[in-house]
Scaffold this active site. Structure first.
Site, PDB file in Angstrom:
ATOM      1  NE  ARG A 262      -4.489  -1.258   9.852  1.00  0.00           N
ATOM      2  CZ  ARG A 262      -3.435  -0.720   9.253  1.00  0.00           C
ATOM      3  NH1 ARG A 262      -3.500   0.488   8.759  1.00  0.00           N
ATOM      4  NH2 ARG A 262      -2.325  -1.407   9.164  1.00  0.00           N
TER       5      ARG A 262
ATOM      6  CE  LYS B 114      -2.051  -1.099   3.874  1.00  0.00           C
ATOM      7  NZ  LYS B 114      -1.310  -2.354   4.122  1.00  0.00           N
TER       8      LYS B 114
ATOM      9  NE  ARG C 120       7.111  -2.423   6.551  1.00  0.00           N
ATOM     10  CZ  ARG C 120       5.778  -2.288   6.594  1.00  0.00           C
ATOM     11  NH1 ARG C 120       5.113  -1.778   5.570  1.00  0.00           N
ATOM     12  NH2 ARG C 120       5.116  -2.697   7.659  1.00  0.00           N
TER      13      ARG C 120
ATOM     14  NE  ARG D  69       1.757  -4.837  11.574  1.00  0.00           N
ATOM     15  CZ  ARG D  69       2.785  -4.740  10.721  1.00  0.00           C
ATOM     16  NH1 ARG D  69       3.885  -5.442  10.926  1.00  0.00           N
ATOM     17  NH2 ARG D  69       2.688  -3.955   9.695  1.00  0.00           N
TER      18      ARG D  69
ATOM     19  NE  ARG E  64       6.003  -0.253  10.673  1.00  0.00           N
ATOM     20  CZ  ARG E  64       4.873  -0.269   9.960  1.00  0.00           C
ATOM     21  NH1 ARG E  64       4.831   0.308   8.769  1.00  0.00           N
ATOM     22  NH2 ARG E  64       3.798  -0.865  10.416  1.00  0.00           N
TER      23      ARG E  64
HETATM   24  P1  ADP Z   1       1.164  -1.546   7.501  1.00  0.00           P
HETATM   25  O1  ADP Z   1       1.517  -0.525   6.441  1.00  0.00           O
HETATM   26  O2  ADP Z   1       2.262  -2.507   7.715  1.00  0.00           O
HETATM   27  O3  ADP Z   1      -0.151  -2.212   7.258  1.00  0.00           O
HETATM   28  P2  ADP Z   1       0.566   0.751   9.133  1.00  0.00           P
HETATM   29  O4  ADP Z   1       1.767   1.597   9.079  1.00  0.00           O
HETATM   30  O5  ADP Z   1      -0.581   1.109   8.257  1.00  0.00           O
HETATM   31  O6  ADP Z   1       1.015  -0.757   8.859  1.00  0.00           O
HETATM   32  O7  ADP Z   1       0.020   0.659  10.613  1.00  0.00           O
HETATM   33  C1  ADP Z   1       0.882   0.352  11.692  1.00  0.00           C
HETATM   34  C2  ADP Z   1       0.049   0.288  12.972  1.00  0.00           C
HETATM   35  O8  ADP Z   1      -0.562   1.583  13.221  1.00  0.00           O
HETATM   36  C3  ADP Z   1      -1.119  -0.696  12.949  1.00  0.00           C
HETATM   37  O9  ADP Z   1      -0.735  -2.006  13.294  1.00  0.00           O
HETATM   38  C4  ADP Z   1      -2.055  -0.065  13.993  1.00  0.00           C
HETATM   39  O10 ADP Z   1      -1.601  -0.324  15.308  1.00  0.00           O
HETATM   40  C5  ADP Z   1      -1.875   1.428  13.735  1.00  0.00           C
HETATM   41  N1  ADP Z   1      -2.841   1.920  12.720  1.00  0.00           N
HETATM   42  C6  ADP Z   1      -2.545   2.469  11.508  1.00  0.00           C
HETATM   43  N2  ADP Z   1      -3.668   2.811  10.865  1.00  0.00           N
HETATM   44  C7  ADP Z   1      -4.704   2.474  11.682  1.00  0.00           C
HETATM   45  C8  ADP Z   1      -6.121   2.551  11.571  1.00  0.00           C
HETATM   46  N3  ADP Z   1      -6.714   3.047  10.468  1.00  0.00           N
HETATM   47  N4  ADP Z   1      -6.869   2.104  12.600  1.00  0.00           N
HETATM   48  C9  ADP Z   1      -6.285   1.602  13.713  1.00  0.00           C
HETATM   49  N5  ADP Z   1      -4.979   1.482  13.876  1.00  0.00           N
HETATM   50  C10 ADP Z   1      -4.176   1.919  12.872  1.00  0.00           C
HETATM   51  P1  ADP Z   2       2.157  -1.890   3.260  1.00  0.00           P
HETATM   52  O1  ADP Z   2       2.131  -0.391   3.278  1.00  0.00           O
HETATM   53  O2  ADP Z   2       0.964  -2.486   2.549  1.00  0.00           O
HETATM   54  O3  ADP Z   2       2.357  -2.505   4.610  1.00  0.00           O
HETATM   55  P2  ADP Z   2       4.779  -1.588   1.940  1.00  0.00           P
HETATM   56  O4  ADP Z   2       4.507  -0.735   0.757  1.00  0.00           O
HETATM   57  O5  ADP Z   2       5.430  -0.967   3.115  1.00  0.00           O
HETATM   58  O6  ADP Z   2       3.401  -2.357   2.375  1.00  0.00           O
HETATM   59  O7  ADP Z   2       5.632  -2.834   1.439  1.00  0.00           O
HETATM   60  C1  ADP Z   2       6.043  -3.857   2.358  1.00  0.00           C
HETATM   61  C2  ADP Z   2       7.456  -4.305   2.001  1.00  0.00           C
HETATM   62  O8  ADP Z   2       7.455  -5.008   0.747  1.00  0.00           O
HETATM   63  C3  ADP Z   2       8.453  -3.177   1.829  1.00  0.00           C
HETATM   64  O9  ADP Z   2       9.697  -3.654   2.297  1.00  0.00           O
HETATM   65  C4  ADP Z   2       8.485  -2.926   0.329  1.00  0.00           C
HETATM   66  O10 ADP Z   2       9.736  -2.415  -0.105  1.00  0.00           O
HETATM   67  C5  ADP Z   2       8.240  -4.332  -0.225  1.00  0.00           C
HETATM   68  N1  ADP Z   2       7.445  -4.369  -1.455  1.00  0.00           N
HETATM   69  C6  ADP Z   2       6.397  -3.589  -1.797  1.00  0.00           C
HETATM   70  N2  ADP Z   2       5.889  -3.953  -3.001  1.00  0.00           N
HETATM   71  C7  ADP Z   2       6.619  -5.023  -3.405  1.00  0.00           C
HETATM   72  C8  ADP Z   2       6.585  -5.880  -4.577  1.00  0.00           C
HETATM   73  N3  ADP Z   2       5.686  -5.705  -5.549  1.00  0.00           N
HETATM   74  N4  ADP Z   2       7.497  -6.866  -4.657  1.00  0.00           N
HETATM   75  C9  ADP Z   2       8.418  -7.055  -3.684  1.00  0.00           C
HETATM   76  N5  ADP Z   2       8.504  -6.301  -2.568  1.00  0.00           N
HETATM   77  C10 ADP Z   2       7.621  -5.294  -2.423  1.00  0.00           C
END
Ligand code: ADP
Ligand code: ADP
Ligand code: ZN
Length: 216
Positions: free
Chosen positions: A88, A13, A127, A171, A160
């Site tokens: 979410r 994302k 990551r 998660r 992280r």
């Molecule tokens: P990822 O990109 O790996 O899915 P995020 O950076 O979006 O993770 O979120 C990291 C953490 O921040 C989540 O596990 C949650 O604890 C909190 N968080 C982020 N967005 C939301 C949301 N919309 N509602 C509740 N908690 C959130």
């Molecule tokens: P999210 O926001 O959904 O949690 P991220 O964009 O942070 O996901 O991506 C999660 C991890 O995977 C990061 O380390 C990123 O560099 C890697 N990544 C993202 N897209 C791809 C892809 N298409 N192929 C391989 N690795 C990817």
């Protein structure tokens, strides 16, 4: 365009949102980045959110809904935005719907990124994130040009706390139980576009652009 990027942790994302931001000239609105900034700054909000985030749980709906309501009012959101990591829960989606209806600015589309669970774990475990701008890198699939440094801003990269193995599993379960129902929710409203999130970052981006009717 007012877009939501939906998908499990690690689906890409943030990576795709960042590319869309550059292409469309509208901001990426990431609740995760905003919450991490609040934690780093030690604000009351950050102190409340940290315990939930560290154990991989969701921060309470009321807290994130409040943050988003404020953020969407900012002038840079007037031409559109990309929501990354929000909503979410169904309660968050309902609150967003009410807010956007009151503002007279309906959603354009919800892009749902799909990736299989083993790949999600590989992506999250490798990551590395920029402490300054939030950009994501990957040790194997998306390394920075200079080890440990962000290509965009030169900030320091770190792992992280919630990207460690035990928290990753938690998660993914939270996603399945609380967020996955939003796929059905938005499909029922005719807004859902499913994107195959597998394969190279550039190929996924090309699929995203095609779905939005923009050139890759
Ligand atoms: P990822 O990109 O790996 O899915 P995020 O950076 O979006 O993770 O979120 C990291 C953490 O921040 C989540 O596990 C949650 O604890 C909190 N968080 C982020 N967005 C939301 C949301 N919309 N509602 C509740 N908690 C959130
Ligand atoms: P999210 O926001 O959904 O949690 P991220 O964009 O942070 O996901 O991506 C999660 C991890 O995977 C990061 O380390 C990123 O560099 C890697 N990544 C993202 N897209 C791809 C892809 N298409 N192929 C391989 N690795 C990817
Ligand atoms: Zn950076």
């Amino acid at each position: 365009m007012r877009l939501i990027l939906l998908g499990p942790p690690g689906a890409g994302k943030g990576t795709q949102a960042q590319r869309l931001t550059e292409k469309l000239g509208i901001p990426q609105v990431s609740t995760g980045d905003m919450l991490r900034a609040a934690v780093a700054a030690g604000t009351p909000l950050g102190r409340e959110a940290k315990a939930y985030m560290d154990r991989g749980a969701l921060v309470p709906d009321g807290v994130v809904i409040g943050i988003i309501r404020e953020r969407l009012k900012a002038p840079d959101c007037a031409r559109g935005y990309i929501l990354d990591g929000f909503p979410r829960t169904v309660a968050q989606a309902e609150a967003l719907g009410e807010t956007l209806e009151a503002m007279g600015t309906p959603l354009t589309a919800v892009l749902s990124l799909t990736v299989d669970p083993e790949e999600l774990v590989r992506r999250l475990a490798g990551r590395r994130s920029c402490g300054s701008c939030g950009a994501a890198y990957h040790l194997d699939t998306a390394p920075p040009r200079r080890p440990g440094r962000c290509d965009r801003c030169g900030g320091e990269l770190f792992q992280r706390e919630d990207d460690r193995e035990e928290t990753i599993r938690k998660r993914l379960a939270v996603y399945r139980d609380q967020t996955a129902p939003l796929v059905v929710y938005y499909r029922g409203r005719g807004l859902l576009k499913e994107v195959d999130g597998r394969g190279e970052i550039a190929d996924v981006f090309a699929r995203v652009c095609r779905l939005l009717g923009a050139e890759g």
